[in-house]
Design a protein around this motif. Structure first.
Motif, PDB file in Angstrom:
ATOM      1  N   ARG A  12      -8.906   2.316  -1.279  1.00 50.64           N
ATOM      2  CA  ARG A  12      -7.995   1.342  -1.914  1.00 50.64           C
ATOM      3  C   ARG A  12      -7.553   1.810  -3.292  1.00 50.64           C
ATOM      4  O   ARG A  12      -6.404   1.594  -3.686  1.00 50.64           O
ATOM      5  CB  ARG A  12      -8.653  -0.040  -1.945  1.00 50.64           C
ATOM      6  N   TRP A  32       0.841  -1.192   0.000  1.00 53.79           N
ATOM      7  CA  TRP A  32       0.000   0.000   0.000  1.00 53.79           C
ATOM      8  C   TRP A  32       0.876   1.241   0.000  1.00 53.79           C
ATOM      9  O   TRP A  32       1.943   1.246   0.610  1.00 53.79           O
ATOM     10  CB  TRP A  32      -0.892  -0.005   1.250  1.00 53.79           C
ATOM     11  N   GLY A  64      -4.238   1.163   2.383  1.00 54.77           N
ATOM     12  CA  GLY A  64      -4.626  -0.103   2.990  1.00 54.77           C
ATOM     13  C   GLY A  64      -5.417   0.198   4.246  1.00 54.77           C
ATOM     14  O   GLY A  64      -4.924   0.885   5.143  1.00 54.77           O
ATOM     15  N   ILE A  65      -6.646  -0.260   4.319  1.00 52.69           N
ATOM     16  CA  ILE A  65      -7.506   0.091   5.458  1.00 52.69           C
ATOM     17  C   ILE A  65      -8.597  -0.958   5.590  1.00 52.69           C
ATOM     18  O   ILE A  65      -8.884  -1.673   4.628  1.00 52.69           O
ATOM     19  CB  ILE A  65      -8.096   1.517   5.249  1.00 52.69           C
ATOM     20  N   GLU A  66      -9.204  -1.068   6.786  1.00 55.71           N
ATOM     21  CA  GLU A  66     -10.234  -2.101   7.001  1.00 55.71           C
ATOM     22  C   GLU A  66     -11.560  -1.490   7.399  1.00 55.71           C
ATOM     23  O   GLU A  66     -11.604  -0.457   8.062  1.00 55.71           O
ATOM     24  CB  GLU A  66      -9.805  -3.025   8.141  1.00 55.71           C
ATOM     25  N   ARG A  90      -1.208  -2.465  13.491  1.00 54.63           N
ATOM     26  CA  ARG A  90       0.180  -2.697  13.074  1.00 54.63           C
ATOM     27  C   ARG A  90       1.057  -1.568  13.581  1.00 54.63           C
ATOM     28  O   ARG A  90       0.772  -0.405  13.318  1.00 54.63           O
ATOM     29  CB  ARG A  90       0.272  -2.762  11.552  1.00 54.63           C
ATOM     30  N   ARG A 137      -3.836   0.029   7.957  1.00 52.89           N
ATOM     31  CA  ARG A 137      -4.521  -1.144   8.496  1.00 52.89           C
ATOM     32  C   ARG A 137      -4.352  -1.164  10.013  1.00 52.89           C
ATOM     33  O   ARG A 137      -3.332  -0.718  10.538  1.00 52.89           O
ATOM     34  CB  ARG A 137      -3.942  -2.412   7.855  1.00 52.89           C
ATOM     35  N   ASP A 145      -0.225   2.667   4.562  1.00 50.82           N
ATOM     36  CA  ASP A 145      -0.716   1.508   5.307  1.00 50.82           C
ATOM     37  C   ASP A 145      -1.458   1.975   6.562  1.00 50.82           C
ATOM     38  O   ASP A 145      -0.846   2.318   7.572  1.00 50.82           O
ATOM     39  CB  ASP A 145       0.465   0.602   5.690  1.00 50.82           C
ATOM     40  N   GLY A 149     -14.391  -6.377   7.336  1.00 52.14           N
ATOM     41  CA  GLY A 149     -13.356  -7.165   8.005  1.00 52.14           C
ATOM     42  C   GLY A 149     -13.887  -8.390   8.712  1.00 52.14           C
ATOM     43  O   GLY A 149     -13.152  -9.055   9.442  1.00 52.14           O
ATOM     44  N   ASN A 167      -5.257   2.270  16.639  1.00 52.63           N
ATOM     45  CA  ASN A 167      -6.254   2.573  15.606  1.00 52.63           C
ATOM     46  C   ASN A 167      -7.485   3.197  16.250  1.00 52.63           C
ATOM     47  O   ASN A 167      -7.703   3.058  17.458  1.00 52.63           O
ATOM     48  CB  ASN A 167      -6.652   1.316  14.823  1.00 52.63           C
TER      49      ASN A 167
END
Ligand code: PLP
Length: 473
Positions: free
Chosen positions: A422, A110, A427-429, A118, A115, A113, A434, A403
Protein backbone atom coordinates in the motif's frame (compact mmCIF):
# COMPACT_ATOMS: atom_id res chain seq x y z
CA UNK A 1 -49.63 35.92 -8.88
CA UNK A 2 -50.40 37.84 -5.71
CA UNK A 3 -53.39 35.56 -5.06
CA UNK A 4 -51.57 32.36 -5.85
CA UNK A 5 -50.27 29.77 -3.39
CA UNK A 6 -47.32 30.99 -1.31
CA UNK A 7 -44.92 28.86 -3.35
CA UNK A 8 -44.92 28.39 -7.09
CA UNK A 9 -42.99 26.26 -9.52
CA UNK A 10 -41.70 28.14 -12.49
CA UNK A 11 -40.50 26.14 -15.43
CA UNK A 12 -38.79 27.63 -18.44
CA UNK A 13 -35.95 25.50 -19.56
CA UNK A 14 -34.75 25.36 -15.98
CA UNK A 15 -36.97 24.26 -13.11
CA UNK A 16 -36.94 26.82 -10.35
CA UNK A 17 -38.60 26.84 -6.95
CA UNK A 18 -39.35 30.37 -5.72
CA UNK A 19 -40.89 31.23 -2.39
CA UNK A 20 -43.19 34.20 -2.95
CA UNK A 21 -44.34 34.73 0.59
CA UNK A 22 -42.15 37.77 1.15
CA UNK A 23 -41.72 41.16 -0.48
CA UNK A 24 -44.44 43.53 -1.48
CA UNK A 25 -45.97 43.91 -4.88
CA UNK A 26 -45.39 41.50 -7.77
CA UNK A 27 -41.92 42.79 -8.53
CA UNK A 28 -40.94 42.81 -4.86
CA UNK A 29 -42.12 39.22 -4.42
CA UNK A 30 -40.04 38.03 -7.37
CA UNK A 31 -36.98 39.91 -6.15
CA UNK A 32 -37.27 38.59 -2.63
CA UNK A 33 -38.00 35.07 -3.89
CA UNK A 34 -34.74 35.11 -5.88
CA UNK A 35 -32.68 36.69 -3.07
CA UNK A 36 -33.97 34.02 -0.73
CA UNK A 37 -33.09 31.26 -3.21
CA UNK A 38 -29.50 32.56 -3.46
CA UNK A 39 -29.08 33.27 0.25
CA UNK A 40 -30.45 29.90 1.28
CA UNK A 41 -28.07 28.15 -1.15
CA UNK A 42 -30.75 26.70 -3.37
CA UNK A 43 -29.16 28.59 -6.27
CA UNK A 44 -25.35 28.43 -6.40
CA UNK A 45 -23.09 30.88 -8.22
CA UNK A 46 -23.36 30.51 -11.98
CA UNK A 47 -26.82 28.87 -11.86
CA UNK A 48 -28.99 29.90 -14.82
CA UNK A 49 -32.19 31.78 -14.19
CA UNK A 50 -35.19 31.38 -16.46
CA UNK A 51 -35.45 33.75 -19.41
CA UNK A 52 -37.58 36.75 -18.42
CA UNK A 53 -40.24 35.97 -21.02
CA UNK A 54 -40.60 32.37 -19.87
CA UNK A 55 -40.67 33.25 -16.17
CA UNK A 56 -43.28 35.92 -16.83
CA UNK A 57 -45.46 33.42 -18.66
CA UNK A 58 -45.06 30.81 -15.93
CA UNK A 59 -45.95 33.29 -13.20
CA UNK A 60 -48.74 34.97 -15.13
CA UNK A 61 -47.17 38.42 -14.83
CA UNK A 62 -45.97 40.86 -17.44
CA UNK A 63 -42.48 40.49 -18.83
CA UNK A 64 -41.78 44.06 -17.77
CA UNK A 65 -42.32 43.09 -14.11
CA UNK A 66 -39.79 40.26 -14.36
CA UNK A 67 -37.31 42.48 -16.23
CA UNK A 68 -37.64 45.16 -13.57
CA UNK A 69 -36.98 42.59 -10.84
CA UNK A 70 -33.94 41.22 -12.71
CA UNK A 71 -32.59 44.76 -13.27
CA UNK A 72 -32.87 45.52 -9.57
CA UNK A 73 -31.07 42.28 -8.64
CA UNK A 74 -28.29 43.00 -11.18
CA UNK A 75 -27.85 46.44 -9.61
CA UNK A 76 -27.59 44.83 -6.18
CA UNK A 77 -25.00 42.33 -7.45
CA UNK A 78 -27.08 39.17 -6.89
CA UNK A 79 -27.32 38.19 -10.51
CA UNK A 80 -25.53 39.06 -13.73
CA UNK A 81 -26.60 39.08 -17.33
CA UNK A 82 -26.69 41.08 -20.48
CA UNK A 83 -29.52 41.44 -22.94
CA UNK A 84 -29.65 38.37 -25.15
CA UNK A 85 -27.56 36.14 -22.90
CA UNK A 86 -28.53 33.94 -19.98
CA UNK A 87 -29.04 35.54 -16.60
CA UNK A 88 -27.01 33.75 -13.95
CA UNK A 89 -26.38 34.00 -10.23
CA UNK A 90 -23.41 36.36 -9.92
CA UNK A 91 -20.03 35.16 -8.70
CA UNK A 92 -19.99 38.04 -6.24
CA UNK A 93 -23.51 37.31 -4.99
CA UNK A 94 -22.15 36.02 -1.70
CA UNK A 95 -24.04 32.81 -2.52
CA UNK A 96 -22.21 29.66 -2.58
CA UNK A 97 -19.96 28.29 -5.28
CA UNK A 98 -21.56 25.26 -6.91
CA UNK A 99 -18.14 23.60 -7.02
CA UNK A 100 -18.36 23.10 -3.25
CA UNK A 101 -21.32 20.85 -3.83
CA UNK A 102 -20.37 19.25 -7.10
CA UNK A 103 -16.92 18.04 -6.16
CA UNK A 104 -17.08 14.21 -6.04
CA UNK A 105 -15.97 12.57 -2.81
CA UNK A 106 -12.35 11.49 -2.82
CA UNK A 107 -11.95 7.91 -3.98
CA UNK A 108 -9.00 5.78 -2.98
CA UNK A 109 -6.99 5.72 -6.20
CA UNK A 110 -4.27 3.13 -6.43
CA UNK A 111 -1.30 3.48 -8.67
CA UNK A 112 -1.67 -0.23 -9.34
CA UNK A 113 -5.02 -1.87 -8.75
CA UNK A 114 -4.38 -5.51 -7.87
CA UNK A 115 -7.54 -5.97 -5.83
CA UNK A 116 -9.20 -9.31 -6.51
CA UNK A 117 -12.22 -9.98 -8.68
CA UNK A 118 -12.17 -6.76 -10.67
CA UNK A 119 -12.10 -6.89 -14.46
CA UNK A 120 -10.17 -4.36 -16.54
CA UNK A 121 -12.61 -1.44 -16.93
CA UNK A 122 -10.57 -0.02 -19.79
CA UNK A 123 -11.39 -3.18 -21.79
CA UNK A 124 -15.14 -2.70 -21.52
CA UNK A 125 -16.45 -3.17 -25.09
CA UNK A 126 -17.86 0.34 -25.36
CA UNK A 127 -18.43 0.35 -29.12
CA UNK A 128 -20.10 -3.06 -29.24
CA UNK A 129 -22.19 -2.28 -26.16
CA UNK A 130 -23.37 1.01 -27.68
CA UNK A 131 -24.26 -0.80 -30.86
CA UNK A 132 -26.24 -3.40 -28.90
CA UNK A 133 -27.98 -0.72 -26.87
CA UNK A 134 -28.90 1.30 -29.96
CA UNK A 135 -30.22 -1.74 -31.79
CA UNK A 136 -32.11 -3.03 -28.78
CA UNK A 137 -33.74 0.31 -28.04
CA UNK A 138 -34.69 0.87 -31.67
CA UNK A 139 -36.36 -2.54 -31.84
CA UNK A 140 -38.06 -2.48 -28.42
CA UNK A 141 -41.81 -1.88 -28.36
CA UNK A 142 -43.05 1.05 -26.24
CA UNK A 143 -44.43 -1.37 -23.67
CA UNK A 144 -40.86 -2.53 -22.94
CA UNK A 145 -40.45 0.78 -21.09
CA UNK A 146 -43.19 -0.12 -18.61
CA UNK A 147 -42.69 -1.80 -15.23
CA UNK A 148 -42.02 -5.15 -16.84
CA UNK A 149 -41.90 -8.68 -15.60
CA UNK A 150 -40.61 -9.32 -12.05
CA UNK A 151 -38.35 -12.06 -13.36
CA UNK A 152 -36.77 -9.75 -15.95
CA UNK A 153 -37.39 -9.09 -19.67
CA UNK A 154 -38.36 -12.28 -21.44
CA UNK A 155 -35.98 -11.55 -24.34
CA UNK A 156 -33.07 -11.48 -21.92
CA UNK A 157 -34.19 -14.54 -19.97
CA UNK A 158 -34.49 -16.39 -23.23
CA UNK A 159 -31.01 -15.34 -24.45
CA UNK A 160 -29.52 -16.15 -21.06
CA UNK A 161 -31.11 -19.60 -21.03
CA UNK A 162 -29.70 -20.29 -24.50
CA UNK A 163 -26.24 -19.04 -23.48
CA UNK A 164 -26.18 -20.92 -20.19
CA UNK A 165 -27.21 -24.16 -21.89
CA UNK A 166 -24.69 -23.77 -24.70
CA UNK A 167 -21.66 -22.27 -22.97
CA UNK A 168 -22.01 -23.37 -19.34
CA UNK A 169 -23.87 -26.68 -19.62
CA UNK A 170 -26.89 -25.69 -17.54
CA UNK A 171 -30.26 -27.37 -17.81
CA UNK A 172 -32.43 -24.33 -17.98
CA UNK A 173 -35.36 -22.74 -19.83
CA UNK A 174 -36.33 -19.03 -19.88
CA UNK A 175 -39.05 -19.56 -17.29
CA UNK A 176 -36.63 -20.58 -14.56
CA UNK A 177 -34.17 -17.77 -15.25
CA UNK A 178 -34.52 -14.69 -13.05
CA UNK A 179 -32.63 -11.53 -14.02
CA UNK A 180 -31.00 -9.81 -11.05
CA UNK A 181 -28.61 -6.93 -10.47
CA UNK A 182 -25.73 -9.31 -9.71
CA UNK A 183 -24.77 -12.07 -7.31
CA UNK A 184 -25.25 -9.75 -4.36
CA UNK A 185 -28.93 -9.35 -5.17
CA UNK A 186 -29.27 -13.01 -6.13
CA UNK A 187 -27.97 -14.07 -2.72
CA UNK A 188 -30.20 -11.55 -0.96
CA UNK A 189 -33.27 -12.84 -2.76
CA UNK A 190 -32.39 -16.49 -2.23
CA UNK A 191 -31.69 -15.94 1.49
CA UNK A 192 -35.01 -14.13 1.95
CA UNK A 193 -36.94 -16.70 -0.05
CA UNK A 194 -35.33 -19.48 2.01
CA UNK A 195 -36.47 -17.78 5.22
CA UNK A 196 -39.97 -17.66 3.75
CA UNK A 197 -39.88 -21.43 3.28
CA UNK A 198 -38.88 -22.02 6.92
CA UNK A 199 -35.11 -22.46 6.52
CA UNK A 200 -33.11 -21.07 9.46
CA UNK A 201 -29.57 -22.48 9.04
CA UNK A 202 -27.41 -21.87 5.98
CA UNK A 203 -23.92 -23.28 5.43
CA UNK A 204 -21.31 -21.03 3.79
CA UNK A 205 -17.73 -21.73 2.90
CA UNK A 206 -15.09 -20.38 5.20
CA UNK A 207 -13.09 -18.51 3.93
CA UNK A 208 -15.62 -16.53 1.93
CA UNK A 209 -16.62 -12.92 1.36
CA UNK A 210 -17.76 -11.33 4.61
CA UNK A 211 -20.58 -9.54 2.76
CA UNK A 212 -22.09 -12.85 1.75
CA UNK A 213 -22.24 -14.09 5.35
CA UNK A 214 -23.74 -10.74 6.37
CA UNK A 215 -26.44 -11.01 3.69
CA UNK A 216 -27.44 -14.47 4.87
CA UNK A 217 -27.54 -13.34 8.49
CA UNK A 218 -29.55 -10.25 7.60
CA UNK A 219 -32.23 -12.57 6.23
CA UNK A 220 -32.44 -14.13 9.69
CA UNK A 221 -30.37 -17.28 9.19
CA UNK A 222 -27.72 -18.84 11.36
CA UNK A 223 -24.51 -19.22 9.36
CA UNK A 224 -22.86 -22.65 9.54
CA UNK A 225 -19.19 -22.46 8.43
CA UNK A 226 -18.04 -24.98 5.86
CA UNK A 227 -14.27 -25.34 5.93
CA UNK A 228 -12.28 -25.67 2.72
CA UNK A 229 -9.27 -27.82 1.82
CA UNK A 230 -7.41 -28.66 -1.37
CA UNK A 231 -10.50 -30.39 -2.81
CA UNK A 232 -12.85 -27.49 -2.16
CA UNK A 233 -15.53 -27.13 0.50
CA UNK A 234 -15.59 -30.03 2.96
CA UNK A 235 -19.21 -30.80 2.20
CA UNK A 236 -19.14 -34.17 3.98
CA UNK A 237 -19.16 -32.29 7.26
CA UNK A 238 -22.84 -31.65 6.49
CA UNK A 239 -23.59 -35.34 7.12
CA UNK A 240 -26.16 -35.57 9.89
CA UNK A 241 -26.97 -31.85 9.63
CA UNK A 242 -30.28 -32.09 7.87
CA UNK A 243 -31.40 -28.93 9.65
CA UNK A 244 -29.10 -27.00 7.31
CA UNK A 245 -31.54 -25.81 4.66
CA UNK A 246 -29.07 -24.43 2.13
CA UNK A 247 -25.39 -24.41 1.21
CA UNK A 248 -23.77 -21.39 -0.45
CA UNK A 249 -20.55 -22.19 -2.26
CA UNK A 250 -18.20 -21.40 -5.15
CA UNK A 251 -17.60 -24.90 -6.58
CA UNK A 252 -15.99 -23.85 -9.84
CA UNK A 253 -13.28 -21.83 -8.12
CA UNK A 254 -13.43 -21.39 -4.41
CA UNK A 255 -13.20 -17.75 -3.51
CA UNK A 256 -10.65 -16.76 -2.30
CA UNK A 257 -8.55 -19.97 -2.17
CA UNK A 258 -9.02 -20.79 -5.87
CA UNK A 259 -9.53 -24.57 -5.59
CA UNK A 260 -12.24 -26.45 -7.49
CA UNK A 261 -14.72 -28.72 -5.74
CA UNK A 262 -13.69 -32.31 -6.47
CA UNK A 263 -15.95 -34.59 -8.51
CA UNK A 264 -16.45 -36.86 -5.49
CA UNK A 265 -17.58 -33.98 -3.31
CA UNK A 266 -19.87 -32.66 -6.02
CA UNK A 267 -21.63 -36.01 -6.20
CA UNK A 268 -21.81 -36.27 -2.42
CA UNK A 269 -23.25 -32.77 -2.02
CA UNK A 270 -25.94 -33.23 -4.66
CA UNK A 271 -26.93 -36.57 -3.21
CA UNK A 272 -27.15 -35.08 0.29
CA UNK A 273 -29.18 -32.11 -0.96
CA UNK A 274 -31.57 -34.37 -2.82
CA UNK A 275 -32.14 -36.48 0.26
CA UNK A 276 -32.31 -33.69 2.83
CA UNK A 277 -34.30 -31.26 0.67
CA UNK A 278 -31.62 -28.54 1.02
CA UNK A 279 -30.92 -25.97 -1.67
CA UNK A 280 -27.43 -25.68 -3.14
CA UNK A 281 -26.62 -22.05 -4.02
CA UNK A 282 -23.92 -22.14 -6.68
CA UNK A 283 -21.97 -18.88 -7.04
CA UNK A 284 -20.42 -19.11 -10.50
CA UNK A 285 -18.91 -15.64 -10.34
CA UNK A 286 -16.03 -16.12 -12.78
CA UNK A 287 -16.72 -19.47 -14.43
CA UNK A 288 -16.11 -18.01 -17.87
CA UNK A 289 -12.40 -17.57 -17.11
CA UNK A 290 -10.79 -20.99 -17.00
CA UNK A 291 -7.40 -21.19 -18.67
CA UNK A 292 -5.64 -24.53 -18.42
CA UNK A 293 -8.33 -27.18 -18.35
CA UNK A 294 -11.77 -27.50 -19.82
CA UNK A 295 -14.46 -25.59 -18.00
CA UNK A 296 -15.82 -27.44 -15.01
CA UNK A 297 -19.51 -28.06 -15.49
CA UNK A 298 -21.69 -26.27 -12.97
CA UNK A 299 -23.55 -28.31 -10.34
CA UNK A 300 -26.83 -27.05 -11.79
CA UNK A 301 -26.20 -29.05 -14.96
CA UNK A 302 -25.98 -32.23 -12.89
CA UNK A 303 -28.98 -31.68 -10.64
CA UNK A 304 -31.15 -28.71 -11.64
CA UNK A 305 -33.86 -29.63 -9.13
CA UNK A 306 -31.74 -28.79 -6.06
CA UNK A 307 -29.41 -26.04 -7.32
CA UNK A 308 -29.95 -22.30 -7.56
CA UNK A 309 -27.21 -21.24 -9.96
CA UNK A 310 -26.10 -17.61 -9.88
CA UNK A 311 -24.04 -15.89 -12.57
CA UNK A 312 -23.00 -12.28 -13.01
CA UNK A 313 -21.81 -9.84 -15.66
CA UNK A 314 -19.56 -8.18 -13.07
CA UNK A 315 -16.42 -10.06 -14.20
CA UNK A 316 -17.15 -10.58 -17.88
CA UNK A 317 -18.33 -7.02 -18.57
CA UNK A 318 -18.32 -4.57 -15.65
CA UNK A 319 -19.56 -4.55 -12.05
CA UNK A 320 -21.11 -1.12 -12.61
CA UNK A 321 -23.63 -2.58 -15.06
CA UNK A 322 -25.34 -4.40 -12.18
CA UNK A 323 -26.55 -7.38 -14.15
CA UNK A 324 -26.74 -10.95 -12.98
CA UNK A 325 -28.93 -14.00 -13.30
CA UNK A 326 -30.30 -16.90 -11.34
CA UNK A 327 -31.37 -20.28 -12.64
CA UNK A 328 -33.59 -21.59 -9.88
CA UNK A 329 -35.41 -24.88 -9.31
CA UNK A 330 -39.04 -24.54 -10.35
CA UNK A 331 -40.33 -25.23 -6.85
CA UNK A 332 -38.30 -22.28 -5.52
CA UNK A 333 -39.42 -19.72 -8.07
CA UNK A 334 -42.56 -18.63 -6.30
CA UNK A 335 -40.96 -17.43 -3.01
CA UNK A 336 -38.03 -16.03 -4.98
CA UNK A 337 -40.20 -13.94 -7.29
CA UNK A 338 -42.38 -12.84 -4.39
CA UNK A 339 -39.27 -11.47 -2.63
CA UNK A 340 -38.15 -9.80 -5.82
CA UNK A 341 -41.59 -8.25 -6.37
CA UNK A 342 -41.64 -6.86 -2.83
CA UNK A 343 -38.16 -5.43 -3.01
CA UNK A 344 -38.27 -4.20 -6.62
CA UNK A 345 -34.60 -3.69 -7.44
CA UNK A 346 -34.97 -4.51 -11.12
CA UNK A 347 -32.03 -4.13 -13.42
CA UNK A 348 -32.71 -1.23 -15.79
CA UNK A 349 -34.64 -2.28 -18.85
CA UNK A 350 -32.15 -0.68 -21.25
CA UNK A 351 -29.28 -2.68 -19.78
CA UNK A 352 -31.40 -5.82 -19.92
CA UNK A 353 -32.28 -5.26 -23.56
CA UNK A 354 -28.70 -4.41 -24.45
CA UNK A 355 -27.38 -7.58 -22.80
CA UNK A 356 -29.98 -9.65 -24.65
CA UNK A 357 -28.82 -8.14 -27.94
CA UNK A 358 -25.17 -8.55 -26.91
CA UNK A 359 -25.73 -12.25 -26.26
CA UNK A 360 -27.84 -12.79 -29.34
CA UNK A 361 -25.34 -11.17 -31.72
CA UNK A 362 -22.43 -13.23 -30.40
CA UNK A 363 -20.67 -10.12 -29.04
CA UNK A 364 -20.72 -11.54 -25.50
CA UNK A 365 -18.94 -14.75 -26.54
CA UNK A 366 -16.41 -12.77 -28.56
CA UNK A 367 -15.69 -10.45 -25.65
CA UNK A 368 -15.34 -13.30 -23.15
CA UNK A 369 -13.00 -15.19 -25.48
CA UNK A 370 -10.86 -12.11 -26.03
CA UNK A 371 -10.64 -11.35 -22.33
CA UNK A 372 -9.93 -14.98 -21.49
CA UNK A 373 -6.83 -14.87 -23.70
CA UNK A 374 -5.77 -11.53 -22.26
CA UNK A 375 -6.19 -12.58 -18.65
CA UNK A 376 -4.45 -15.91 -19.29
CA UNK A 377 -1.48 -14.04 -20.66
CA UNK A 378 -1.48 -11.76 -17.63
CA UNK A 379 -1.65 -14.73 -15.31
CA UNK A 380 1.40 -16.23 -17.06
CA UNK A 381 3.35 -12.97 -16.74
CA UNK A 382 2.46 -12.72 -13.06
CA UNK A 383 3.41 -16.34 -12.38
CA UNK A 384 6.75 -15.83 -14.07
CA UNK A 385 7.45 -12.75 -11.96
CA UNK A 386 6.44 -14.52 -8.76
CA UNK A 387 8.64 -17.47 -9.75
CA UNK A 388 11.65 -15.21 -9.46
CA UNK A 389 10.50 -14.17 -5.97
CA UNK A 390 11.51 -15.58 -2.63
CA UNK A 391 12.19 -19.34 -2.76
CA UNK A 392 9.40 -21.53 -1.44
CA UNK A 393 6.68 -19.01 -2.18
CA UNK A 394 3.55 -21.12 -2.68
CA UNK A 395 1.11 -19.86 -5.27
CA UNK A 396 -2.39 -21.36 -5.68
CA UNK A 397 -5.62 -20.87 -7.60
CA UNK A 398 -3.88 -20.20 -10.88
CA UNK A 399 -5.97 -22.31 -13.28
CA UNK A 400 -8.83 -19.86 -13.59
CA UNK A 401 -10.32 -16.56 -12.50
CA UNK A 402 -9.10 -13.02 -12.16
CA UNK A 403 -6.86 -13.46 -9.12
CA UNK A 404 -4.45 -15.94 -7.57
CA UNK A 405 -3.35 -16.63 -4.04
CA UNK A 406 0.15 -16.33 -2.63
CA UNK A 407 0.33 -18.27 0.64
CA UNK A 408 2.26 -16.44 3.35
CA UNK A 409 3.84 -17.96 6.45
CA UNK A 410 1.93 -15.99 9.09
CA UNK A 411 -0.27 -13.02 9.94
CA UNK A 412 2.69 -10.75 10.68
CA UNK A 413 4.16 -11.36 7.21
CA UNK A 414 0.77 -10.69 5.61
CA UNK A 415 0.50 -7.39 7.44
CA UNK A 416 4.03 -6.37 6.42
CA UNK A 417 3.37 -7.27 2.79
CA UNK A 418 0.09 -5.34 2.76
CA UNK A 419 1.67 -2.30 4.39
CA UNK A 420 4.63 -2.31 2.00
CA UNK A 421 2.33 -2.79 -1.01
CA UNK A 422 0.00 0.00 0.00
CA UNK A 423 2.86 2.38 0.70
CA UNK A 424 3.86 1.86 -2.94
CA UNK A 425 0.39 2.63 -4.19
CA UNK A 426 -0.66 -0.98 -4.77
CA UNK A 427 -4.29 -1.80 -3.98
CA UNK A 428 -4.33 -5.42 -2.82
CA UNK A 429 -6.08 -7.70 -0.29
CA UNK A 430 -4.93 -10.18 2.30
CA UNK A 431 -6.68 -13.40 3.29
CA UNK A 432 -6.71 -12.47 6.96
CA UNK A 433 -6.93 -8.71 6.39
CA UNK A 434 -9.95 -9.15 4.10
CA UNK A 435 -12.05 -10.82 6.83
CA UNK A 436 -12.51 -13.92 4.74
CA UNK A 437 -12.32 -16.02 7.91
CA UNK A 438 -14.45 -15.66 11.01
CA UNK A 439 -12.49 -18.31 12.86
CA UNK A 440 -8.80 -19.11 12.55
CA UNK A 441 -7.43 -18.81 9.06
CA UNK A 442 -4.20 -18.88 7.15
CA UNK A 443 -2.28 -15.90 5.85
CA UNK A 444 -2.05 -15.04 2.19
CA UNK A 445 -2.07 -12.37 -0.45
CA UNK A 446 -4.88 -12.37 -3.01
CA UNK A 447 -3.42 -10.86 -6.14
CA UNK A 448 -5.92 -9.66 -8.72
CA UNK A 449 -4.38 -9.40 -12.18
CA UNK A 450 -7.30 -8.24 -14.32
CA UNK A 451 -7.98 -4.66 -13.26
CA UNK A 452 -4.89 -2.69 -14.39
CA UNK A 453 -5.08 -1.30 -17.91
CA UNK A 454 -2.81 -3.07 -20.41
CA UNK A 455 -0.17 -0.34 -20.41
CA UNK A 456 0.25 -0.45 -16.62
CA UNK A 457 0.19 -4.21 -16.15
CA UNK A 458 3.91 -5.00 -16.45
CA UNK A 459 4.80 -2.26 -13.96
CA UNK A 460 2.09 -3.47 -11.57
CA UNK A 461 3.48 -7.00 -11.65
CA UNK A 462 7.01 -5.79 -11.07
CA UNK A 463 5.81 -3.65 -8.16
CA UNK A 464 4.14 -6.51 -6.29
CA UNK A 465 6.95 -8.96 -7.06
CA UNK A 466 9.48 -6.54 -5.64
CA UNK A 467 7.38 -6.08 -2.48
CA UNK A 468 7.35 -9.85 -1.97
CA UNK A 469 11.10 -10.08 -2.59
CA UNK A 470 11.72 -7.33 -0.08
CA UNK A 471 9.41 -8.54 2.68
CA UNK A 472 9.18 -12.32 2.54
CA UNK A 473 12.21 -14.23 3.75
C1 PLP B 1 -17.14 -14.76 -4.71
C2 PLP B 1 -17.88 -13.70 -5.45
N1 PLP B 1 -19.13 -13.91 -5.82
C3 PLP B 1 -19.83 -12.98 -6.52
C4 PLP B 1 -19.27 -11.78 -6.86
C5 PLP B 1 -20.02 -10.83 -7.74
O1 PLP B 1 -20.90 -10.01 -7.11
P1 PLP B 1 -21.85 -9.08 -8.00
O2 PLP B 1 -22.41 -9.91 -9.11
O3 PLP B 1 -22.92 -8.65 -7.05
O4 PLP B 1 -21.05 -7.95 -8.51
C6 PLP B 1 -17.99 -11.50 -6.47
C7 PLP B 1 -17.40 -10.18 -6.79
O5 PLP B 1 -16.47 -9.70 -6.22
C8 PLP B 1 -17.26 -12.49 -5.77
O6 PLP B 1 -15.98 -12.28 -5.43
Amino acid sequence: MANSEPSEWATSGVDLFLDFRHGSGLRGQIEEGLRDAIRSRRLPQGARLPASRALARDLGVSRGTVLAAYTQLVAEGWIAGHPGSATVVAAESGGWASDDLMRPPREARWRFDLRPGRPDPSSFPRTEWLRALRRALAAAPDRALGYGDTGGRFTLRSELAAYLRRARGLRVTPDNVVVTTGFTQSLNLVALALARTGVTRVAIEEPSMPEHRAIVRAAGHEVVPLTVDGSGARVETLAGHDDVGAVVLTPNRQHPLGVALSARRRAWLLDWARRSGALVVEDDYDGEFRYDTHPIGPLQGLEPGVVAYAGTASKTLAPGLRLGWLAAPRGFLEPLLEEKRLREGQAGVLEQLALAEFLQSGAYDRHVRKMRLRYRHRRDVLLQALGSGPPGLRVAGTAAGLNLLVHLPDAATEQSVLAAARSRGIGIEGLLGGDYYEGDGSAGLIVGYAAPPEHAFAAAVEAIASVLRAVVE
